[in-house]
Design a protein around this motif. Structure first.
Motif, short mmCIF file in Angstrom:
data_model
loop_
_atom_site.label_atom_id
_atom_site.label_comp_id
_atom_site.label_asym_id
_atom_site.label_seq_id
_atom_site.Cartn_x
_atom_site.Cartn_y
_atom_site.Cartn_z
N GLU A 121 0.91 -1.30 -0.06
CA GLU A 121 -0.09 0.13 -0.03
C GLU A 121 0.87 1.29 -0.07
OE1 GLU A 121 -3.04 0.05 3.19
OE2 GLU A 121 -3.79 -2.05 2.57
N SER A 122 1.95 1.20 1.04
CA SER A 122 2.82 2.34 0.90
C SER A 122 3.50 2.50 -0.55
CB SER A 122 3.72 2.28 1.95
OG SER A 122 3.25 2.25 3.09
N TYR A 123 3.93 1.59 -1.23
CA TYR A 123 4.40 1.43 -2.36
C TYR A 123 3.67 2.28 -3.57
CZ TYR A 123 6.14 -0.55 -7.02
OH TYR A 123 6.53 -0.78 -8.12
N ILE A 124 2.38 1.90 -3.56
CA ILE A 124 1.37 2.43 -4.43
C ILE A 124 1.10 3.90 -4.22
CG2 ILE A 124 -0.90 2.58 -5.18
CD1 ILE A 124 0.70 0.29 -6.34
N GLY A 125 1.01 4.05 -2.88
CA GLY A 125 1.04 5.45 -2.27
C GLY A 125 2.23 6.65 -2.52
N SER A 126 3.32 5.99 -3.11
CA SER A 126 4.50 6.65 -3.26
C SER A 126 4.55 6.98 -4.85
CB SER A 126 5.80 5.71 -2.98
OG SER A 126 6.06 4.57 -3.79
N GLY A 127 3.55 6.49 -5.47
CA GLY A 127 3.14 6.96 -7.10
C GLY A 127 3.79 5.95 -7.78
N ARG A 128 3.93 4.63 -7.48
CA ARG A 128 4.43 3.45 -8.38
C ARG A 128 3.23 2.75 -8.95
NH1 ARG A 128 9.88 2.70 -7.16
NH2 ARG A 128 10.69 4.57 -6.13
N GLY A 129 3.46 1.70 -9.64
CA GLY A 129 2.59 1.20 -10.57
C GLY A 129 2.42 -0.28 -10.28
N TYR A 130 1.17 -0.70 -10.68
CA TYR A 130 0.49 -2.18 -10.53
C TYR A 130 0.16 -2.66 -11.97
CZ TYR A 130 -2.98 -5.57 -9.66
OH TYR A 130 -3.88 -6.63 -9.77
N VAL A 131 0.40 -3.83 -12.49
CA VAL A 131 -0.10 -4.56 -13.60
C VAL A 131 -0.85 -5.56 -13.06
CG1 VAL A 131 0.52 -5.62 -15.65
CG2 VAL A 131 1.29 -3.24 -15.07
N GLY A 132 -2.07 -5.93 -13.16
CA GLY A 132 -2.57 -7.20 -12.95
C GLY A 132 -2.99 -7.85 -14.31
N VAL A 133 -2.59 -9.29 -14.21
CA VAL A 133 -2.81 -10.17 -15.72
C VAL A 133 -3.67 -11.13 -14.94
CG1 VAL A 133 -1.83 -11.53 -17.36
CG2 VAL A 133 -0.60 -9.33 -16.28
N HIS A 134 -4.91 -11.43 -15.82
CA HIS A 134 -5.94 -12.40 -15.73
C HIS A 134 -6.25 -12.54 -14.28
CE1 HIS A 134 -7.99 -15.58 -17.43
NE2 HIS A 134 -7.39 -16.43 -16.78
N ALA A 135 -5.73 -13.61 -13.61
CA ALA A 135 -6.11 -14.24 -12.44
C ALA A 135 -5.69 -13.27 -11.32
CB ALA A 135 -5.43 -15.78 -12.06
N ALA A 136 -4.90 -12.05 -11.55
CA ALA A 136 -4.77 -11.08 -10.64
C ALA A 136 -6.11 -10.83 -9.99
CB ALA A 136 -3.90 -9.97 -11.13
N ALA A 137 -7.59 -10.90 -10.68
CA ALA A 137 -8.57 -10.40 -10.20
C ALA A 137 -9.13 -11.52 -9.29
CB ALA A 137 -9.44 -10.17 -11.43
N LEU A 147 -7.51 -1.37 -6.15
CA LEU A 147 -6.54 -1.26 -7.07
C LEU A 147 -6.82 -2.06 -8.24
CD1 LEU A 147 -3.74 -0.08 -7.27
CD2 LEU A 147 -2.85 -2.23 -6.52
N VAL A 148 -7.19 -3.40 -8.24
CA VAL A 148 -7.31 -4.29 -9.41
C VAL A 148 -8.48 -3.72 -10.21
CG1 VAL A 148 -8.61 -6.09 -8.22
CG2 VAL A 148 -7.18 -6.61 -9.99
N GLY A 149 -9.60 -3.29 -9.47
CA GLY A 149 -10.80 -2.79 -10.16
C GLY A 149 -11.94 -3.53 -10.18
#
Length: 705
Positions: A108-124, A136-138
């Motif tokens: 959570e802190s990592y995303i809050g620092s302005g970084r990025g996340y990519v979710g592929v298929h079963a990431a959901a 975050l994943v949507g």
């Protein structure tokens, strides 16, 4: 101190590189500044046999596109120190609960620092009990049919993940149904055509990939990637690469949620006319300029108050512009002489370069440069016209705010795309518009974006997810001020501001004439809980003069980094509709309540005995939002079915958060045409409210503040 922290927390800022125009199937990225990607593929449920080939595919993309790849299935990698070395974390077909509480906090802190996340298929299909991850994943996985061929409809071809794709992308994969529709919180890039395969469960609007900003970071998700064969497909690999580059901040995009737009051009030029020499070619739902100087203008209709969006791309050092507010004419110079041009050419003088209102007002060059994609890549404009005010957004960032004061011109009129001349090769896609209705009556309340000041001292605009318009008035310290010229104060009786503070808080003073002019009122701004938690503050005003005045906000407090102001509303004693702040009372005299006073997206809204708490304090803006605890009353997934959940959600400007008070006492969501309803006509505490066909019954009657 907060001024120093802002540059760190605001997001990763990468140097822009000039990238040559590339073939459609391979986005340009060889010139990206180098970055590092962590691929995480731990599974606690079903394990996909494509993980190994997917990891290798991302390694291959990195080797060809200037990023390094570290692959792991060890959740111990999720520490603050270790994550800090990566610009992007890819969740590649993860399943189940894969991180413990401390690892979740680090991420959570990592995303809050302005970084990025990519979710592929079963990431959901991952971390169902972790609300931060779900946001975050949507959307979370619900079900899927057998692997089969299907048609993917490419809705947004201005994003690096989809710009290379045709409008219909036919491929074979495992097609997910999701528990909710991501459209209310993310910019949907592709959807599934359920008529092209068997087993779809979401109907006509079935999002398949999307992007969003969340809590200071960037997120991209694709539902593709189940099969091993996926990772050998050039188009899918380019799709994945574009998502990674967006998450890394190496390419910019407008990932704000978008609903309610009507296509003016998406392949068909019906309604358009060419004025002057030259023309546009029309292929692959893309207009490309040829010769000139001419203008392709939408002759079918004039527009007054609207949001115009379009995607554009320059091949190199090229020139074009978008014209608005001109009368009908077959002479392209009529648009020049009578309208306004928003320029597309990053190499000219400041008042005639990308984002400028040509020769009238320069863009904010620093904001423009941070938001601009180079030649060869697509950019997205939003031109927001409200009366005689024009705001220009580039890839979701506001870069210009212009008000027409020339009585001989107007922002109302036709729109057009310029073909500037031989060698100036500019392409356009997906021209779309949302009409905003007529200008509010003179007696109505006036809402002002706080960052749209006429002059200021010590403060500046700050980009922030969750802010209306994407920016706040930030960097506020004691003694700072902001002025707003020519504001009509006739009949104004109170002042309401949307604020956010993770600092000490302070006070807003409302004055006229100067920073030491007459004090009309003041309002305390508390620490709202964090720099991403918005709240509303309100005060009455006295001694308010009539007519157009120069309004000043002055700021007091102790320490530095007091608070941000998103927008403020001047509330009038008459003509302001039902605007106000306080409880909303319904069935049996009980109050509309945020369950347990929680602020997480998705929190259920319910009926409860009135208690005066913040969970029952709502700010109602006529024919707009209903807010509590800094968030908005929201129809889950933008649904329209009877029984759809009503929840608290981050304000995003979509139709799911628009409410209109009716003369019969009901509160209606115009997008669905249905009403806020107490479930089962039950007045017991904790009874949920939901969406239901309007009946005018007692369980749909509300008394607004």
């Amino acid at each position: 101190m907060r001024r120093l922290l802002r540059s760190v927390l605001g997001g990763a800022t990468a140097a822009l590189a000039v990238i040559a125009c590339t073939s459609p199937a391979t986005p340009a990225s060889a010139a990206d500044a180098p970055y590092d990607v962590l691929v995480f593929s731990k599974t606690a449920g079903f394990r996909h046999d494509s993980i190994a080939v997917g990891t290798q595919a991302i390694r291959d993309l990195g080797a060809a596109n200037n990023f390094t790849v570290t692959a792991t299935e060890d959740a111990a990698a999720f520490t603050t120190g270790n994550l800090a070395q990566y610009e992007v974390v890819v969740f590649l077909n993860t399943t189940g609960d894969v991180l413990n509480a401390s690892q979740q906090t680090a991420f959570e802190s990592y995303i809050g620092s302005g970084r990025g996340y990519v979710g592929v298929h079963a990431a959901a299909d991952t971390e169902y009990g972790w609300s931060f991850y779900g946001n975050l994943v949507g959307a979370y996985f619900a079900s899927h049919p057998a692997i089969q061929q299907a048609n993917v409809k490419v809705e947004n071809r201005g994003h690096a993940a989809t710009a290379h794709l045709p409008q219909t992308w036919t491929r074979t994969d495992e097609w997910y149904n999701y528990q909710t529709n991501a459209r209310s919180t993310a910019r949907v890039l592709t959807t599934l055509d359920e008529s092209s395969y068997s087993g779809g469960g979401m109907g006509a609007d079935h999002p398949h990939s999307w992007c969003k900003t969340y809590n200071g970071g960037r997120a991209f998700y694709t539902g593709g990637g189940h099969t091993q064969a996926s990772y050998a497909e050039p188009a899918f690999r380019a799709h994945l690469l574009g998502g990674i580059r967006y998450a890394a901040g190496r390419t910019k995009a407008d990932c704000r949620p978008e609903t309610g737009y009507t296509a003016l051009y998406n392949g068909s030029t019906t309604g358009w006319s060419q004025a002057g020499p030259g023309n546009f070619t029309n292929a692959d739902a893309t207009l490309t300029s040829v010769g000139g100087m001419g203008l392709l203008w939408y002759s079918a209709k004039q527009f007054t108050n609207y949001s115009l969006k379009l995607d554009w791309r320059m091949a190199g050092d090229d020139n074009s512009g978008v014209f608005i507010g001109f009368p009908p004419s077959s002479d392209p110079w009529s648009a020049v002489d009578n309208g306004y041009e928003v320029q597309i050419d990053a190499t000219d003088a400041a008042d005639r370069t990308t984002g400028a209102v040509y020769t009238f007002k320069s863009a904010d060059i620093a904001a423009r440069d941070a938001a601009l994609n180079p030649p060869g890549e697509w950019n997205t404009y939003e031109l927001l016209v409200e009366g005689e005010r024009l705001q220009v957004f580039l890839n979701g960032t506001k870069i210009n705010d212009f008000t027409n004061t020339d009585p001989a011109r107007s922002l109302a009129g036709h729109i057009g795309l310029q073909n500037h001349g031989t060698g100036d090769d500019v392409s356009f896609r997906n021209v779309r518009i949302k009409e905003l209705g007529g200008t509010p009556p003179p007696g109505g309340n006036a809402t002002v974006q706080a960052e749209a000041f006429s002059s200021a001292g010590g403060v500046s605009a700050f980009g922030k997810p969750g802010a209306n318009g994407g920016q706040t008035l930030g960097y506020i310290d004691p003694g700072d001020w902001a002025a707003y010229n020519g504001v009509d104060l006739t009949g104004v009786t109170s002042f309401r501001a949307r604020v956010v503070s993770g600092g000490p808080g302070g006070t807003i003073q409302i004055r006229t004439g100067s920073t030491t002019g007459p004090l009309l009122g003041s309002v305390a701004v508390p620490n709202t809980g964090s720099w991403t938690t918005f709240a509303d503050v309100t005060t009455t005003l006295s001694g308010v003069p009539s007519g157009a005045q120069n309004l000043y906000l002055t700021f007091t407090g102790s320490g530095g980094g007091l608070f941000d102001v998103d927008e403020f509303t001047l509330v009038k004693g008459t003509g302001g509709g039902t605007s106000g702040t306080g409880p909303i009372r319904g069935l049996a005299g009980k109050c509309l309540d945020v369950r347990s006073g929680a602020t997480a997206d998705g929190t259920q809204i319910q009926l409860y005995t009135c208690n005066g708490s913040a969970a029952q304090t709502w700010t109602v803006t006529p024919n707009s939002t209903v807010r509590a605890l800094g968030k908005c009353l929201d129809v889950s997934g933008g649904g329209s079915a009877d029984g759809t959940k009503i929840q608290l959600w981050t304000c995003n400007g979509t139709g799911a958060q628009n409410w209109s008070a009716q003369a019969d006492g009901t509160l209606r969501n115009p997008q669905s045409g249905k009403c806020l309803d107490v479930s089962g006509n039950n007045s017991a505490d904790s009874t949920p409210v939901h969406l239901w066909t309007c009946t005018g019954a007692a369980n749909q009657k509300w008394i607004l503040p």
